[in-house]
Design an enzyme around this catalytic site. Sequence first.
Site, PDB file in Angstrom:
ATOM      1  CG  HIS A 148      -1.911  -1.121   1.171  1.00  0.00           C
ATOM      2  ND1 HIS A 148      -2.478  -1.685   2.295  1.00  0.00           N
ATOM      3  CD2 HIS A 148      -2.426  -1.800   0.122  1.00  0.00           C
ATOM      4  CE1 HIS A 148      -3.298  -2.656   1.924  1.00  0.00           C
ATOM      5  NE2 HIS A 148      -3.270  -2.740   0.616  1.00  0.00           N
ATOM      6  CG  HIS A 274      -6.787  -4.105  -7.232  1.00  0.00           C
ATOM      7  ND1 HIS A 274      -6.060  -3.027  -7.673  1.00  0.00           N
ATOM      8  CD2 HIS A 274      -6.354  -4.367  -5.997  1.00  0.00           C
ATOM      9  CE1 HIS A 274      -5.220  -2.661  -6.735  1.00  0.00           C
ATOM     10  NE2 HIS A 274      -5.372  -3.462  -5.715  1.00  0.00           N
ATOM     11  CG  MET A 326       8.524   2.074  -3.622  1.00  0.00           C
ATOM     12  SD  MET A 326       8.959   1.544  -1.970  1.00  0.00           S
ATOM     13  CE  MET A 326      10.341   0.475  -2.287  1.00  0.00           C
ATOM     14  CG  HIS A 349      -3.976  -5.928  -9.595  1.00  0.00           C
ATOM     15  ND1 HIS A 349      -3.192  -6.950 -10.057  1.00  0.00           N
ATOM     16  CD2 HIS A 349      -3.639  -5.782  -8.288  1.00  0.00           C
ATOM     17  CE1 HIS A 349      -2.430  -7.400  -9.074  1.00  0.00           C
ATOM     18  NE2 HIS A 349      -2.669  -6.713  -7.996  1.00  0.00           N
ATOM     19  N   GLY A 350      -1.934  -4.380 -11.814  1.00  0.00           N
ATOM     20  CA  GLY A 350      -0.649  -3.811 -11.415  1.00  0.00           C
ATOM     21  C   GLY A 350       0.481  -4.628 -12.005  1.00  0.00           C
TER      22      GLY A 350
END
Length: 426
Positions: A148, A274, A326, A349-350
Site C-alpha cells: 500500500h 481489485h 514502488m 491490476h498492477g
Amino acid sequence: GRSIALPDVHAGYGFAIGNVAAFDMSDPEAVVSPGGVGFDINCGVRLIRTNLSEKDVLPVKEQLAQAVFDHIPVGVGSLGIIPTASSDLEEALEMGMDWSLREGYAWPEDKEHCEEYGRMLQADPRKVSSRAKKRGLPQLGTLGAGNHYCEIQVVDEVFDLRAARQMGIEHVGQVVVMLHSGSRGLGHQVATDALTAMDKAMGRDQIAVNDRQLACARIDSQEGQDYLAGMAAAANYAWVNRSSMTFLVRQAFAKVFETTPDDLDMHVVYDVSHNIAKEEEHVVDGKVKRLLVHRKGATRALPPHHPLIPVDYQFTGQPVLIGGSMGTCSYVLTGTDKGMEATFGSTCHGAGRALSRNKSRNSIQYQDVLSSLADKGISIRVASPKLVMEEAPESYKDVTQVVDTCAAAGISNKVVRLRPIAVIKG
C-alpha cells in the site's frame, strides 16, 4: 463457472492473484469463494488530480512528502486520526462513502467517480464479527503496510488526449496523487471468518475441493449469503478508508500551498477495486446471464456507453488505474468492448510479484532500494524501512509489459503514463 488469468498473474492464497472467475447465479450449484476475492477485500486504487505542474511542486517536494506522511497514518499497526466511535463504524460499514459525505470527509462528486458509487447496498454490518470490528475500528483512515502506498506522481506521457481531458488530465507534467489501500485488519478478519464457516459447510453440502484454500459455499446457502453481506461491508469500509485519506491528502496539499483543496482542483478521477466479488450481467454464449464475478488482483474495466459508469466517462469507457511497483510508473487505462466479451469486463491490476516476499527480504538490501529511489529523484517517506525490500521494483514484473499485453489483447486502452516524484509507504 469460467476462470481467466491476466498478464500480472502470480500465485496467491486459493485463487491466483490476477484471476477473474465468474459463476452463473441461476445455477443452484454455483459457489462463492473468499479465496477468489482475497484477504484484503476491496483493496483498490484512487487517483486524485490537481491543477499543479511539476515545476510548482519540485521546490517544495520534500516538504509536501513530509506533510502527506504527517497527515496520513501509515505502517503496520497505524491508528486513524479521524475520530470514530463503534456506532460510526457500524454506519460506515453500512453506508460506505455516504457516511464520509455526511461527516464532511468527502465531496459529493467523489462518489460519482467511484466504482459502485462507493457503497455496496447488500452490506450488512451484523455479518461482520465483533473481532473484525475490533480490528477495524482503530484503523479507519490509515494506509497500512505491505504494497500500500500514497504516491505524488506527474503525467509522463499521454496516449489518448481526448480520454485524458475527460478525466481532467490536460498536459504532461501535471501533478496527481495515487492512493493504494484496502480494508485493513477488518477485511482480513471477514475473509478468515468466512473460510472457517465454509470449511464446515462444504462437508454438509458435499462440496469437494482439491485444496482447503479454495473453501467455498453455494451462493444461496446461509454461509454464501453471510459472506457476500460481510464482504460488501468490508468493501464499504475500504471506500471510507480511501475517502478519509483523500481528505487528509487534500489537507496536506492545501497546507503546503496555502490555499484550498478546491482551488487546487483536487477532484477524484476514479476509484477502482481489485479484490471483490460482484453480481453483474454478461453475455455468455449469446445469452444475457447474471453472474457472480470474482476479481482478485483484477480490475473492472467497463466499455464506453455501459450503464454502470458515470455520465462524464460514457464516451471514453471506465477509467482503470494500474499502480506500478514502488518507484516505477503507473498507468491510467480505459475499458473496451473486447474486454467485455473476453474477460467479463476486466483487465490487469498492477505489476504482479515476480519474487516472493521472503526471497525479496533475503536477496535485496533496504539501503540499496532507498538510495536507488533517491537517485531517481524520488522523495521517500517510509514507516518501516526494513520492509521496503519486499516492495522493491526487482520483486515485481515490469508493469509496462503487463499493460502493453492487455492493450495488445484489446481488453483495455492506454490513456496516460504517470511517474512518481514522492512515495509515502507503511
